[in-house]
Design an enzyme around this catalytic site. Structure first.
Site, PDB file in Angstrom:
ATOM      1  N   LYS A   1       0.603  -1.139   0.028  1.00 48.04           N
ATOM      2  CA  LYS A   1       0.113   0.010  -0.026  1.00 48.04           C
ATOM      3  C   LYS A   1       0.686   1.283  -0.095  1.00 48.04           C
ATOM      4  CE  LYS A   1      -3.625  -2.279   2.482  1.00 48.04           C
ATOM      5  NZ  LYS A   1      -4.481  -2.644   3.796  1.00 48.04           N
TER       6      LYS A   1
ATOM      7  N   GLN B   1      -4.031  -1.230  10.006  1.00 42.86           N
ATOM      8  CA  GLN B   1      -3.833  -2.479   9.372  1.00 42.86           C
ATOM      9  C   GLN B   1      -4.459  -3.869  10.274  1.00 42.86           C
ATOM     10  OE1 GLN B   1      -2.961  -3.217   6.254  1.00 42.86           O
ATOM     11  NE2 GLN B   1      -3.640  -5.447   6.601  1.00 42.86           N
TER      12      GLN B   1
ATOM     13  N   ASP C   1     -10.288   3.516   4.879  1.00 42.42           N
ATOM     14  CA  ASP C   1     -10.681   2.052   4.786  1.00 42.42           C
ATOM     15  C   ASP C   1     -12.455   2.011   4.652  1.00 42.42           C
ATOM     16  OD1 ASP C   1      -8.777   0.117   4.328  1.00 42.42           O
ATOM     17  OD2 ASP C   1      -8.260   0.260   6.456  1.00 42.42           O
TER      18      ASP C   1
END
Lengths: 323, 323
Positions: free
Chosen positions: A85, A129, A152
């Site tokens: 990412k 994460q 997210d």
């Protein structure tokens, strides 16, 4: 100057047109045509487009969008994901940084760190994460990220906005699927779609966007009739719904769940499921939900849409600051 | 003493058991059996149960739950709805009050009034009667009510929690449908359910609860395979999905949309849709989505679940105060 750049993107997009594939069921007794969308080429196009947009945005005098990826503990897969990412972010012109913590970080310490990032006006996007080490409440942590920085799309407020057809930040994998349908011009209006899998980050938001009203504010509605199947859908009913579907989105992680004879000719299939299995030769390989080698898949699209979300977060926050 | 009261409730509940009805399609050529649930009797039972629970709660030294219904303008139907809600609240032992404003109230004034109710620790539930006069943003108003006092379940945070299977306040009509399925012991696990209509207050939340995981925190998941149909589902596809359904929930307001020959024998039908139509005799009457006289309907259950939500809000806020 800018127009020329845009044209280059369009022509690059044209190259990654949809491919049709013939595939055979396990007995080889039947062959059918189905559209299986190639996410890999499209992801590359989207990243190229973003790169140009962000370049222009910086030329207009804005600072580059900034993303912080928080990772707790030593899980190797998580570190690989974050590394990918970060690299993707840097490639498109986003300033990206990993913030690493030891596995013994407490929930309170993590929440304090997130508060600091929320308060920092130089940070546009925050990504925590998952999974987090045991003892840390993931839902609490997802809700601690400021909704406008939650790239997210996991915050309750962002989920609520999505389900109410309001503009919001959409979970990247779900957005990837919708973007693929749109870019490949798959008709969804009044069509039968099946979503296999009801996870809150993938299946559920996809079903929400697929069934909802195209004319609403979010611009994400697709007006399909949607059937949500899941682990408790009996096998024969899964077959029944899939065979009737114009569009199948599968996101279960059950290897080879969707067989060729479950897909009607001309149907569109997007395989989000991916799981690592060990073969008879002892080697591990990645297998999807669809019993066929799907080209590309949704993985690269997810990363591209995460970058899209980060740029969107930067733009919205700048807009809000100027109001 | 308390046990005896509970037994009385149970025996009262047993009286309102599910009735089966034979109904005929418009040509009279076929007859099929389908279960159509009687909400009226069940609503009475639930209100009786609530009355006892609230009575016991007050005996334990708590003040009675308190509900404020805010109504803006002169819409006669809205005034009737609010009057019914207030009466139902008083009947079960909730202190209920209507707060009336003229139609020329500004959005800002309404938001200030809501802030006052939010800050008032003597108020447990706030209900803003919709629709609001033009010029007032309903979504903004719904989000202004403190989520823990939002007995309509319309706040973004409550919607987000519902869609994430978290304990929350569920829109009363959607909760009424789920409660009917549960009380009448309609099996949903692995069954085929069709939700006709995708409104954000009814169809959407029903589809969310029907498809989601029974084992999750909310206790509202029903593990059905769910198909969401709506105005853009072609007629022949609506027929197809309904004929395959074990459970049909219809909430469209399209009179007589669901015909007898679309319902398979033994299927359960809940008709949420209701609309006032003018007959050939010039008289107006209420007509449902189902082409058959449904006994009772969901209306009384909605009011009962609104009272349930108000008591739940009072209990949660008391629990939070004590932490």
């Amino acid at each position: 100057m800018r127009q020329i750049i845009c044209l280059r993107v369009v022509s690059s997009l044209l190259k990654s047109t949809m491919r049709s594939h013939t595939f055979f069921d396990s007995l080889g007794s039947a062959s059918i045509m189905a559209k299986i969308l190639d996410g890999k080429g499209l992801a590359k196009d989207i990243r190229n487009e973003l790169k140009i947009k962000i370049h222009n945005w910086v030329l207009q005098g804005h600072r580059a969008p900034s993303l912080k990826c928080v990772i707790v503990g030593d899980d190797p897969a998580s570190h690989t994901y974050v590394k990918n990412k970060i690299q993707a972010a840097i490639d498109v012109g986003i300033e990206a940084e990993t913030i690493r913590y030891e596995a013994n970080l407490t929930e309170e310490e993590l929440l304090m760190a997130i508060d600091g990032l929320n308060a920092n006006s130089e940070v546009d996007g925050i990504l925590i994460q998952l999974p987090l080490p045991g003892g840390i409440d993931e839902r609490k942590v997802c809700n601690a990220v400021a909704p406008e920085k939650d790239v997210d799309g996991f915050h309750i407020v962002n989920v609520g906005q999505l389900c109410l057809d309001m503009p919001t930040i959409v979970p990247a994998t779900a957005l990837a699927v919708v973007e693929m349908l749109k870019r490949f011009k798959i008709e969804t209006f009044g069509r039968n779609a099946v979503v296999v899998g009801r996870s809150k980050n993938v299946g559920m938001p996809i079903a929400m966007m697929l069934h909802s009203d195209m004319s609403h504010d979010s611009g994400l509605g697709m007006d399909a009739t949607v059937t949500i199947c899941h682990r408790y859908t009996p096998k024969e009913k899964l077959d029944f719904y899939c065979r009737n579907a114009d569009i199948i989105i599968t996101a279960t992680g059950v290897p080879k769940l969707i067989k060729a004879d479950m897909v009607k000719p001309g149907a569109t299939v997007i395989d989000v499921g991916i799981v690592r299995v060990t073969g008879e030769d002892g080697k591990t390989r990645l297998v999807g939900d669809v019993d066929y080698d799907v080209p590309g898949g949704v993985g690269p699209m997810t990363v591209a849409m995460l970058m899209h979300n980060t740029f969107q977060a930067a733009q919205r926050q700048r807009d809000n600051d100027q109001q």
